[in-house]
Design a protein around this motif. Structure first.
Motif, PDB file in Angstrom:
ATOM      1  N   ALA A  63       0.860  -1.269  -0.041  1.00 53.63           N
ATOM      2  CA  ALA A  63       0.232   0.179   0.449  1.00 53.63           C
ATOM      3  C   ALA A  63       1.261   1.083  -0.376  1.00 53.63           C
ATOM      4  N   GLU A  64       2.004   1.525   0.967  1.00 49.92           N
ATOM      5  CA  GLU A  64       3.005   2.594   0.569  1.00 49.92           C
ATOM      6  C   GLU A  64       3.013   2.666  -0.603  1.00 49.92           C
ATOM      7  N   TRP A  65       3.393   1.681  -1.317  1.00 51.61           N
ATOM      8  CA  TRP A  65       4.484   1.582  -2.387  1.00 51.61           C
ATOM      9  C   TRP A  65       3.385   2.103  -3.531  1.00 51.61           C
ATOM     10  N   GLN A  66       2.183   1.555  -3.554  1.00 51.24           N
ATOM     11  CA  GLN A  66       1.314   2.465  -4.290  1.00 51.24           C
ATOM     12  C   GLN A  66       0.706   3.935  -3.825  1.00 51.24           C
ATOM     13  N   GLU A  67       1.204   4.075  -3.044  1.00 50.66           N
ATOM     14  CA  GLU A  67       0.896   5.334  -2.822  1.00 50.66           C
ATOM     15  C   GLU A  67       1.789   6.203  -3.443  1.00 50.66           C
ATOM     16  N   GLU A  68       3.180   5.535  -2.958  1.00 52.37           N
ATOM     17  CA  GLU A  68       4.870   6.576  -3.654  1.00 52.37           C
ATOM     18  C   GLU A  68       4.254   6.853  -5.117  1.00 52.37           C
ATOM     19  N   LEU A  69       4.178   5.558  -5.522  1.00 51.30           N
ATOM     20  CA  LEU A  69       3.559   5.575  -6.904  1.00 51.30           C
ATOM     21  C   LEU A  69       2.494   6.702  -7.633  1.00 51.30           C
ATOM     22  N   GLU A  70       1.644   6.858  -6.998  1.00 45.70           N
ATOM     23  CA  GLU A  70       0.499   7.674  -7.279  1.00 45.70           C
ATOM     24  C   GLU A  70       1.074   9.398  -7.181  1.00 45.70           C
ATOM     25  N   LEU A  71       1.693   9.443  -6.270  1.00 43.17           N
ATOM     26  CA  LEU A  71       2.180  10.842  -6.007  1.00 43.17           C
ATOM     27  C   LEU A  71       3.237  10.914  -7.368  1.00 43.17           C
ATOM     28  N   GLN A  79       3.953  11.625 -17.066  1.00 42.67           N
ATOM     29  CA  GLN A  79       2.815  12.302 -18.110  1.00 42.67           C
ATOM     30  C   GLN A  79       3.232  12.316 -18.879  1.00 42.67           C
ATOM     31  N   GLN A  80       4.410  12.567 -19.079  1.00 42.02           N
ATOM     32  CA  GLN A  80       4.819  12.424 -20.459  1.00 42.02           C
ATOM     33  C   GLN A  80       5.912  11.732 -21.084  1.00 42.02           C
ATOM     34  N   ILE A  81       6.744  11.468 -19.794  1.00 39.05           N
ATOM     35  CA  ILE A  81       7.536  10.061 -20.649  1.00 39.05           C
ATOM     36  C   ILE A  81       8.042   8.804 -19.844  1.00 39.05           C
ATOM     37  N   ASN A  82       6.912   9.087 -18.465  1.00 36.42           N
ATOM     38  CA  ASN A  82       7.005   6.845 -18.207  1.00 36.42           C
ATOM     39  C   ASN A  82       5.856   6.936 -17.809  1.00 36.42           C
ATOM     40  N   LYS A  83       4.683   7.532 -18.884  1.00 33.90           N
ATOM     41  CA  LYS A  83       3.010   6.776 -18.044  1.00 33.90           C
ATOM     42  C   LYS A  83       2.980   5.914 -18.748  1.00 33.90           C
ATOM     43  N   GLY A  84       2.715   4.662 -17.334  1.00 32.29           N
ATOM     44  CA  GLY A  84       2.228   3.708 -16.772  1.00 32.29           C
ATOM     45  C   GLY A  84       3.168   2.408 -17.041  1.00 32.29           C
ATOM     46  N   MET A  85       4.136   2.980 -16.076  1.00 33.50           N
ATOM     47  CA  MET A  85       5.342   2.922 -15.789  1.00 33.50           C
ATOM     48  C   MET A  85       4.920   1.833 -14.977  1.00 33.50           C
ATOM     49  N   SER A  86       5.445   0.691 -14.538  1.00 29.33           N
ATOM     50  CA  SER A  86       4.976  -0.376 -13.440  1.00 29.33           C
ATOM     51  C   SER A  86       5.688  -0.272 -12.142  1.00 29.33           C
ATOM     52  N   LEU A  87       4.528  -0.659 -10.934  1.00 30.65           N
ATOM     53  CA  LEU A  87       5.554  -0.187  -9.726  1.00 30.65           C
ATOM     54  C   LEU A  87       6.929  -1.297  -9.353  1.00 30.65           C
TER      55      LEU A  87
END
Length: 358
Positions: A63-71, A79-87
């Motif tokens: 859950a904490e990893w997902q929070e960091e990724l969401e930030l 949004q412009q370079i790494n859109k769709g990056m996996s966890l």
């Protein structure tokens, strides 16, 4: 305590302080290399918050990893370079930035805690107290500048500002050089006289030029200017390429035009190499048997090796390994140049010793 015993105590204290400063120097060297790797792997914006204390603890749950990724998903780089990056891909860049910040905190502790211990126990000479406090303050400023750099890439651009990146790198090198200056002043020196009255000053000029060249290298890194024009000695098919001053006002080209920035870095490298060659020849002609002359030869060899590494890095289109070797070698050259310069001034005078009853 006799004067002899007091003198021995001063010598032991100086050795202890030099060992401590040597360890700090190595830690800063590692910090700069990890910082370079963070930049080269485009990891520097993966942590979007500045938490000097809480930030020591990385995400410990999914859950904490997902929070960091969401930030991270909120900033332009994602949004412009790494859109769709996996966890898993995000974790790779996160760990680089986290390691860089953790090491920076570690360097701060490594400097501040022993300084306090040495100070309280009376092992810091009076003449060193203000310089060491100044270095501690610069370290704190460097932490702020690091975050100031990161914030430049969180809102309206996909990378950090090259101005702030170059400032961050240069201040790290200034702190690195200042520690070496202080440490070298506590070491025994040769009694050889300088080759000439101005040779020490010229050695200082070379050290200053190296710092300027590192700043220019920071601009190159910030603009990814090394990824273009990967030929040498020609650049874009000429020794002096066209379109170097196409931006207005003209001075902006030296900071924002990738071609001009790379060209400036090249030209200044030639000037620095020639200055080191001149210094070596002058020292060898005027005082060939002195340690100053021998060090000037070593400095020239190191400078030549760094130039070769820089050219190789460029021709290979800046692979991570070669880029880090180039950055690390820049610190080695800077360290030796500062130590060489400091040697012209000799060792710090010993504190006055009073004769007391044994």
């Amino acid at each position: 305590m006799s004067v002899a015993e007091s003198s021995d105590s001063v010598a032991r204290n100086r050795v202890a302080v030099r060992i401590w400063l040597g360890i700090v120097t190595l830690a800063i060297f590692a910090l700069v290399i990890v910082g370079g790797a963070t930049r080269l792997t485009d990891s520097g914006l993966s942590i979007t918050q500045w938490e000097p204390i809480h930030g020591v603890i990385p995400p410990l749950s999914e859950a904490e990893w997902q929070e960091e990724l969401e930030l991270y998903r909120q900033i332009p780089e994602y949004q412009q370079i790494n859109k769709g990056m996996s966890l898993d891909e995000f974790k790779f860049i996160y760990w680089w930035e986290w390691a860089h910040r953790l090491l920076a905190r570690g360097v701060g502790v490594l400097f501040a805690v022993p300084l306090l211990v040495f100070w309280v126990s009376g092992r810091i000479e009076q003449r060193l107290k203000l310089p060491l406090l100044g270095l501690l303050a610069l370290g704190g400023l460097q932490g702020f500048i690091g975050w100031w750099m990161v914030t430049s890439g969180l809102v309206d651009r996909v990378d950090v500002s090259q101005y702030r990146l170059a400032t961050h790198l240069t201040l790290a090198c200034v702190i690195f050089a200042a520690i070496i200056w202080v440490s070298r002043g506590l070491a025994p020196h040769s009694s050889d006289r300088p080759p000439s009255e101005g040779s020490g000053g010229f050695a200082g000029l070379i050290a200053l030029m190296i710092v300027v060249q590192i700043y220019l290298g920071g601009l190159v890194a910030g603009l990814d200017a090394g990824l273009a024009y990967n030929t040498w000695p020609l650049m874009d098919g000429a020794y002096v390429p066209s379109n170097l001053l196409v931006m207005e006002p003209v001075w902006v080209n030296f900071f924002e035009n990738a071609k001009t920035v790379q060209f400036t870095h090249r030209v200044f490298a030639y000037l620095l190499w020639l200055a080191t060659l001149f210094h070596m020849i002058r020292c060898m002609v005027l005082a060939p048997e002195t340690t100053h002359a021998r060090r000037s030869v070593v400095l020239f060899v190191l400078m030549t090796l760094q130039a070769a590494i820089g050219i190789t890095t460029l021709l290979e289109q800046v692979p991570v390994t070669w880029a880090l070797i180039h950055q690390g070698m820049a610190l080695v050259v800077l360290a030796f140049a500062v130590a060489h310069w400091r040697a012209f001034a000799g060792t710090y005078p010993r504190p006055a010793l009073s004769l007391q009853a044994a």
